[in-house]
Design a protein around this motif. Structure first.
Motif, short mmCIF file in Angstrom:
data_model
loop_
_atom_site.label_atom_id
_atom_site.label_comp_id
_atom_site.label_asym_id
_atom_site.label_seq_id
_atom_site.Cartn_x
_atom_site.Cartn_y
_atom_site.Cartn_z
N TYR A 113 37.51 -34.65 -14.96
CA TYR A 113 38.76 -33.95 -15.23
C TYR A 113 38.55 -32.97 -16.36
N SER A 114 38.90 -31.70 -16.12
CA SER A 114 38.80 -30.65 -17.13
C SER A 114 40.20 -30.21 -17.51
N GLU A 115 40.55 -30.37 -18.79
CA GLU A 115 41.86 -29.93 -19.24
C GLU A 115 41.99 -28.40 -19.13
N GLU A 116 40.91 -27.67 -19.47
CA GLU A 116 40.96 -26.22 -19.42
C GLU A 116 41.15 -25.72 -17.99
N ALA A 117 40.45 -26.35 -17.03
CA ALA A 117 40.59 -25.95 -15.63
C ALA A 117 41.88 -26.46 -15.01
N GLY A 118 42.45 -27.50 -15.61
CA GLY A 118 43.70 -28.06 -15.09
C GLY A 118 43.54 -28.82 -13.80
N GLY A 119 42.40 -29.48 -13.62
CA GLY A 119 42.18 -30.24 -12.39
C GLY A 119 40.95 -31.11 -12.49
N ALA A 120 40.64 -31.81 -11.40
CA ALA A 120 39.51 -32.73 -11.35
C ALA A 120 38.71 -32.52 -10.07
N TRP A 121 37.42 -32.79 -10.13
CA TRP A 121 36.56 -32.68 -8.95
C TRP A 121 35.55 -33.82 -8.95
N SER A 122 35.11 -34.21 -7.76
CA SER A 122 34.17 -35.31 -7.60
C SER A 122 32.75 -34.86 -7.93
N PHE A 123 32.00 -35.72 -8.64
CA PHE A 123 30.60 -35.40 -8.93
C PHE A 123 29.65 -36.54 -8.58
N ALA A 124 30.18 -37.69 -8.20
CA ALA A 124 29.33 -38.81 -7.78
C ALA A 124 30.11 -39.67 -6.79
N SER A 125 29.37 -40.24 -5.81
CA SER A 125 30.01 -41.03 -4.76
C SER A 125 29.16 -42.26 -4.45
N GLU A 126 29.39 -42.86 -3.30
CA GLU A 126 28.66 -44.07 -2.91
C GLU A 126 27.16 -43.82 -2.87
N ALA A 127 26.76 -42.62 -2.50
CA ALA A 127 25.34 -42.29 -2.45
C ALA A 127 24.68 -42.39 -3.81
N GLU A 128 25.45 -42.17 -4.86
CA GLU A 128 24.92 -42.26 -6.23
C GLU A 128 25.13 -43.63 -6.86
N GLY A 129 25.65 -44.58 -6.08
CA GLY A 129 25.81 -45.94 -6.58
C GLY A 129 27.21 -46.31 -7.00
N VAL A 130 28.19 -45.48 -6.66
CA VAL A 130 29.59 -45.81 -6.97
C VAL A 130 30.12 -46.68 -5.82
#
Length: 227
Positions: A113-130
Motif C-alpha cells: 500500500y502506497s499512501e502517495e499513490a493512493g492504492g495497493a498492488w500485489s507483489f507476492a502470491s502463492e508462488a512466492e510462498g504466501v
C-alpha cells in the motif's frame, strides 16, 4: 480496558486500541505511560475490523475489515477507503513510513500500500510462498517482508524490490512475528510456551535463536543459535 484489537508501532512507542462498543480507535503514545494522543472514529467502516496497524510516528492507522476494505485514519481526522481486497488479515506499516504491507488470507497474496499513490498492488502470491498468512514483519531498512504461514515450519522472506523469496527453516511452528523493542529480533513464540524462540534476520535469510527457560528467576537466559 479489554480492547478487541491492539497494534503496536514497530518502534514500540505508539499503540492503537480498537473498542467496538464505541466504534473508536484510541491511539496512545509515550509507552509505557500510555498517554492518549488522538481518537479515530471508525463509524465509516461498515464491517467488523479484523486487523490494525499504526505508523511509527503515530499519525496513521490502517484498519482492515471483514468485508475486504482497508481504511486509513489520520491524526487530523481524515478517513478514507485506502484499498479493497478479499480478506485482508494482517497489516504492517513500513518503518518510519506511511506505506504498508497487507496480507490477504483468501487470495494468498501480499499487497503493497502506497499512501502517495493512493492504492495497493500485489507483489507476492502463492508462488512466492504466501499460503495462509498468520503474521508479517518488516525488515529494518524496509527492503524485505517476513511472513509466517499457519501450520508451517518455515519463515518466508520476500524482497520488496524484486519479489524474490528466501525460506528459513524454523523446525517449529511459529505463532507470530513480534518485533522486540530496540532490536532486530522477532519473537516467534511466547514466553509462556515450553520454549522461547526468536528470529534474527541476516543478509542471506535468517537464524532461529532458542532461549531456554531459566530454572531460577536470577539465572540469566542463554541464547543458542540453531543451525
Amino acid at each position: 480496558s479489554d480492547p478487541a484489537k491492539i497494534s503496536l508501532s514497530s518502534a514500540g512507542n505508539f499503540a492503537a486500541l480498537f473498542y467496538p462498543a464505541v466504534r473508536q480507535i484510541f491511539v496512545v503514545s509515550e509507552l509505557p505511560e500510555a498517554n492518549l494522543a488522538w481518537i479515530a472514529d471508525t463509524s465509516v467502516t461498515p464491517d467488523e475490523i479484523v486487523a490494525l496497524s499504526i505508523s511509527d510516528d503515530g499519525s496513521r492507522v490502517l484498519a482492515a475489515t471483514a468485508g475486504g476494505g482497508v481504511y486509513s485514519f489520520t491524526k487530523d481526522g481524515t478517513s478514507l477507503l485506502a484499498a479493497f481486497m478479499t480478506t485482508p488479515g494482517v497489516t504492517r506499516f513500513l518503518r518510519n513510513s506511511h506505506d504498508a504491507v497487507i496480507a490477504d488470507q483468501t487470495e494468498k497474496r501480499l499487497y503493497y500500500y502506497s499512501e502517495e499513490a493512493g492504492g495497493a498492488w500485489s507483489f507476492a502470491s502463492e508462488a512466492e510462498g504466501v499460503l495462509s498468512p498468520l503474521d508479517i514483519a518488516i525488515s529494518d531498512n524496509n527492503d524485505r517482508v517476513f511472513l509466517v504461514n499457519e501450520n508451517s515450519e518455515n519463515i518466508v522472506a520476500v524482497s520488496l524490490q524484486t519479489g524474490q523469496t528466501t525460506s528459513v527453516a524454523c523446525n517449529c511452528l511459529p505463532r507470530k512475528l513480534a518485533r522486540l523493542q530496540g532490536s532486530t529480533l522477532f519473537a516467534l513464540t511466547s514466553v509462556t510456551d515450553s520454549s522461547f524462540l526468536l528470529f534474527q534476520p541476516t543478509m542471506t535469510g535468517g537464524e532461529i535463536l532458542f532461549v531456554p527457560i531459566p530454572p531460577k528467576a536470577s539465572s540469566p537466559p542463554e541464547v543458542l543459535v540453531i543451525d
